[in-house]
Design a protein around this motif. Structure first.
Motif, PDB file in Angstrom:
ATOM      1  N   GLU A 173       0.791  -1.225   0.000  1.00  0.00           N
ATOM      2  CA  GLU A 173       0.000   0.000   0.000  1.00  0.00           C
ATOM      3  C   GLU A 173       0.828   1.283   0.000  1.00  0.00           C
ATOM      4  OE1 GLU A 173       0.467  -1.989   2.522  1.00  0.00           O
ATOM      5  OE2 GLU A 173       0.724  -0.882   4.375  1.00  0.00           O
ATOM      6  N   SER A 174       2.084   1.186   0.482  1.00  0.00           N
ATOM      7  CA  SER A 174       2.881   2.405   0.637  1.00  0.00           C
ATOM      8  C   SER A 174       4.345   2.136   0.308  1.00  0.00           C
ATOM      9  CB  SER A 174       2.786   2.883   2.093  1.00  0.00           C
ATOM     10  OG  SER A 174       3.285   1.855   2.966  1.00  0.00           O
ATOM     11  N   TRP A 194       6.611   2.686   2.346  1.00  0.00           N
ATOM     12  CA  TRP A 194       7.072   2.050   3.593  1.00  0.00           C
ATOM     13  C   TRP A 194       6.954   0.534   3.478  1.00  0.00           C
ATOM     14  CZ3 TRP A 194       5.979  -1.395   7.293  1.00  0.00           C
ATOM     15  CH2 TRP A 194       6.587  -1.269   8.539  1.00  0.00           C
ATOM     16  N   ARG A 195       5.801   0.073   3.020  1.00  0.00           N
ATOM     17  CA  ARG A 195       5.555  -1.376   2.948  1.00  0.00           C
ATOM     18  C   ARG A 195       6.494  -2.027   1.934  1.00  0.00           C
ATOM     19  NH1 ARG A 195       3.793  -3.791   6.804  1.00  0.00           N
ATOM     20  NH2 ARG A 195       2.288  -2.108   7.031  1.00  0.00           N
ATOM     21  N   ASP A 229       6.034  -5.344  12.896  1.00  0.00           N
ATOM     22  CA  ASP A 229       5.425  -4.062  12.530  1.00  0.00           C
ATOM     23  C   ASP A 229       4.037  -3.883  13.164  1.00  0.00           C
ATOM     24  OD1 ASP A 229       4.327  -1.808  11.132  1.00  0.00           O
ATOM     25  OD2 ASP A 229       3.688  -3.131   9.515  1.00  0.00           O
ATOM     26  N   ARG A 230       3.076  -4.739  12.822  1.00  0.00           N
ATOM     27  CA  ARG A 230       1.719  -4.548  13.361  1.00  0.00           C
ATOM     28  C   ARG A 230       1.256  -5.757  14.169  1.00  0.00           C
ATOM     29  NH1 ARG A 230      -1.989  -2.188   8.468  1.00  0.00           N
ATOM     30  NH2 ARG A 230      -0.558  -0.605   7.682  1.00  0.00           N
ATOM     31  N   PHE A 264       3.452   2.983  17.840  1.00  0.00           N
ATOM     32  CA  PHE A 264       2.538   3.844  17.083  1.00  0.00           C
ATOM     33  C   PHE A 264       1.884   4.932  17.937  1.00  0.00           C
ATOM     34  CE2 PHE A 264       1.980  -0.265  14.555  1.00  0.00           C
ATOM     35  CZ  PHE A 264       2.920   0.093  13.600  1.00  0.00           C
ATOM     36  N   PRO A 293      -1.548   0.812  13.511  1.00  0.00           N
ATOM     37  CA  PRO A 293      -0.997   2.168  13.438  1.00  0.00           C
ATOM     38  C   PRO A 293      -2.077   3.240  13.349  1.00  0.00           C
ATOM     39  CG  PRO A 293      -0.544   0.947  11.404  1.00  0.00           C
ATOM     40  CD  PRO A 293      -1.088  -0.025  12.389  1.00  0.00           C
ATOM     41  N   ARG A 340      -1.993   5.721  16.417  1.00  0.00           N
ATOM     42  CA  ARG A 340      -1.557   7.085  16.085  1.00  0.00           C
ATOM     43  C   ARG A 340      -2.681   8.079  16.384  1.00  0.00           C
ATOM     44  NH1 ARG A 340       1.493   5.256  10.477  1.00  0.00           N
ATOM     45  NH2 ARG A 340       3.278   4.315  11.529  1.00  0.00           N
ATOM     46  N   PHE A 346      -3.781   4.520   3.977  1.00  0.00           N
ATOM     47  CA  PHE A 346      -2.312   4.510   3.884  1.00  0.00           C
ATOM     48  C   PHE A 346      -1.797   4.599   2.443  1.00  0.00           C
ATOM     49  CE2 PHE A 346      -2.157   2.321   8.241  1.00  0.00           C
ATOM     50  CZ  PHE A 346      -1.607   3.424   8.881  1.00  0.00           C
ATOM     51  N   GLN A 373      -1.359  10.278   8.594  1.00  0.00           N
ATOM     52  CA  GLN A 373      -0.781   9.160   9.361  1.00  0.00           C
ATOM     53  C   GLN A 373       0.277   8.366   8.604  1.00  0.00           C
ATOM     54  OE1 GLN A 373      -3.721   6.739  11.279  1.00  0.00           O
ATOM     55  NE2 GLN A 373      -4.389   8.398  12.636  1.00  0.00           N
ATOM     56  N   ASN A 374       0.514   8.683   7.339  1.00  0.00           N
ATOM     57  CA  ASN A 374       1.757   8.222   6.704  1.00  0.00           C
ATOM     58  C   ASN A 374       2.149   9.223   5.604  1.00  0.00           C
ATOM     59  OD1 ASN A 374       0.313   7.486   4.379  1.00  0.00           O
ATOM     60  ND2 ASN A 374       1.170   5.420   4.278  1.00  0.00           N
ATOM     61  N   ASP A 408       6.522   8.287   8.818  1.00  0.00           N
ATOM     62  CA  ASP A 408       7.312   7.269   8.100  1.00  0.00           C
ATOM     63  C   ASP A 408       8.749   7.722   7.864  1.00  0.00           C
ATOM     64  OD1 ASP A 408       5.311   5.406   8.028  1.00  0.00           O
ATOM     65  OD2 ASP A 408       4.939   5.500   5.871  1.00  0.00           O
ATOM     66  N   CYS A 417       9.187   6.071  11.132  1.00  0.00           N
ATOM     67  CA  CYS A 417       8.654   4.728  11.412  1.00  0.00           C
ATOM     68  C   CYS A 417       9.517   3.792  10.558  1.00  0.00           C
ATOM     69  CB  CYS A 417       7.178   4.661  10.997  1.00  0.00           C
ATOM     70  SG  CYS A 417       6.429   3.040  11.259  1.00  0.00           S
TER      71      CYS A 417
HETATM   72  O1  AHR Z   1       2.383  -0.312   9.856  1.00  0.00           O
HETATM   73  C1  AHR Z   1       3.200   0.708   9.409  1.00  0.00           C
HETATM   74  C2  AHR Z   1       2.450   1.602   8.514  1.00  0.00           C
HETATM   75  O2  AHR Z   1       1.924   0.844   7.453  1.00  0.00           O
HETATM   76  C3  AHR Z   1       3.250   2.698   7.850  1.00  0.00           C
HETATM   77  O3  AHR Z   1       3.215   3.911   8.514  1.00  0.00           O
HETATM   78  C4  AHR Z   1       2.501   2.838   6.573  1.00  0.00           C
HETATM   79  O4  AHR Z   1       3.127   3.650   5.633  1.00  0.00           O
HETATM   80  C5  AHR Z   1       2.284   1.441   6.214  1.00  0.00           C
HETATM   81  O5  AHR Z   1       1.451   1.208   5.197  1.00  0.00           O
END
Ligand code: AHR
Length: 357
Positions: free
Chosen positions: A81-82, A84-85, A158-159, A176, A208, A212, A236, A262-263, A291, A311
């Motif tokens: 999705e990002s 970051w991912r 991470d999560r 977070f 997150p 957050r 995200f 949030q990101n 991030d 992050c």
């Molecule tokens: O879990 C981390 C978050 O997930 C990051 O901030 C975000 O960019 C990602 O998709």
């Protein structure tokens, strides 16, 4: 190296038990009676049995001991999705390749059902350890219990999901809640404690997004003139951040003075929407995101982003270190937090070349 030392000790033990251990000084050798000779034979037999048992234990322990080269890990990733991912996925795959770990990697494409399926696949494959970044906190049913019943340890990366503490071994990743708090403190400084804030939150029910939001609001309690006028999920992604911010701008226009994204990806989408609307991001509307990816540094250099809260997605190497320990039954902390900072425009140009994602 450790094994050969152990074997050497066992050999010394065998020699000692057989009376062949070199003695520092010569002593007269007593002539044993029949009885004592029988006793001596019995002692030697039981010593030999003990040695054989010890040898077997050491051999089987070293045979069962996991190394990176014979470690099999299943990893369930959320999706892509990002930025970051993407960096997180690269870090995990690269670390596995570097260390020689046999990695079964499954991309869930943002679907909880795919992650549940992935865990069941890893159980069927009898992997040594399962790593998972949970797309959402709830709705997991019994799948973590199933892994536990199969004797496969779970490491959240991470999560975390909303599961009982005995259903996973450890959780590594960012704090977070604290990221949300950091963003609010920075926002308070940037706005002098007076702001009409739009929050672009992440995936609904994800750790997150939940934490957050909570952390951000905790700090805002101390600033009565800072108000969240709207909060919408941008999932995200940059595309959703752009879309949601366009809608919110149509609704509130110039009343918006700040954005908490949030990101970074959603923040970058918001920057584009604000520019399209004819306002100056970073000036007319202060923006803080999370991030600290490279694109956020470029935005800070361009003056369109005011700060980014770090992050860290580079979790591959520490994850496999942890996985090996867990596979070998070593004790690990229940929580392994990432150490992270906050970055601002003033030194963004200097720091950008050092950023790895
Ligand atoms: O879990 C981390 C978050 O997930 C990051 O901030 C975000 O960019 C990602 O998709």
């Amino acid at each position: 190296m450790r094994i050969s030392k152990t074997l050497m000790m066992i050999l010394a033990l065998i020699l000692f038990m057989q009376g062949c251990t070199p003695q520092p000084t010569k002593a007269p050798i007593p002539q044993p009676s029949t009885t004592s000779r029988q006793t001596s034979v019995t002692q030697q037999t039981s010593a030999a049995q003990q040695t054989a048992t010890l040898l077997e234990t050491v051999t089987s322990t070293s045979r069962n001991k996991k190394t990176f080269q014979n470690l099999v890990v299943g990893f369930s990733q959320i999706g892509a999705e990002s930025e970051w991912r993407t960096a997180d996925t690269v870090s995990i795959k690269q670390a596995a390749a570097d260390l020689g770990v046999d990695l079964i990697f499954m991309d869930a494409q943002q679907e909880l059902g795919n992650q549940i399926l992935a865990i069941r696949t890893f159980i069927a494959e009898k992997v040594d350890v399962i790593g998972i970044s949970a797309v959402v906190e709830t709705g997991w049913g019994d799948v973590f219990k199933e892994a536990k019943a199969a004797g496969i340890p779970i490491i959240f990366v991470d999560r975390l999901a909303d599961v009982a503490p005995d259903e996973y071994v450890t959780y590594m990743g960012s704090d977070f809640l604290e990221e949300g708090r950091k963003a609010a403190r920075v926002m308070a400084t940037l706005t002098g404690g007076t702001a009409n804030i739009v929050e672009l939150s992440g995936t609904i029910d994800s750790a997150p997004a939940v934490d957050r939001s909570i952390g951000f609001r905790q700090i805002l309690e101390g600033y009565p003139k800072m108000t969240i006028i709207d909060s919408e999920s941008g999932d995200f992604t940059r595309a959703r951040g752009l879309e949601v911010m366009r809608t919110i701008l149509r609704k509130y226009g110039k009343n918006i003075t700040a954005v908490f994204a949030q990101n970074d990806d959603m923040g970058l989408g918001a920057i584009q929407a604000i520019q399209e609307y004819g306002l100056k991001p970073g000036v007319d509307i202060k923006i803080v995101s999370v991030d600290a990816e490279r694109a956020a540094f470029q935005a800070m250099i361009a003056g369109t982003l005011n700060a980014t809260v770090e992050c860290n997605p580079l979790l591959g190497p520490p994850f496999f270190e942890l996985a090996l320990k867990v596979a070998n039954g070593q004790a690990v902390p229940k929580r392994v937090p990432s150490i992270e900072g906050v970055f601002y425009p003033d030194n963004a140009a200097k720091i950008l070349p050092t950023r790895k994602y």
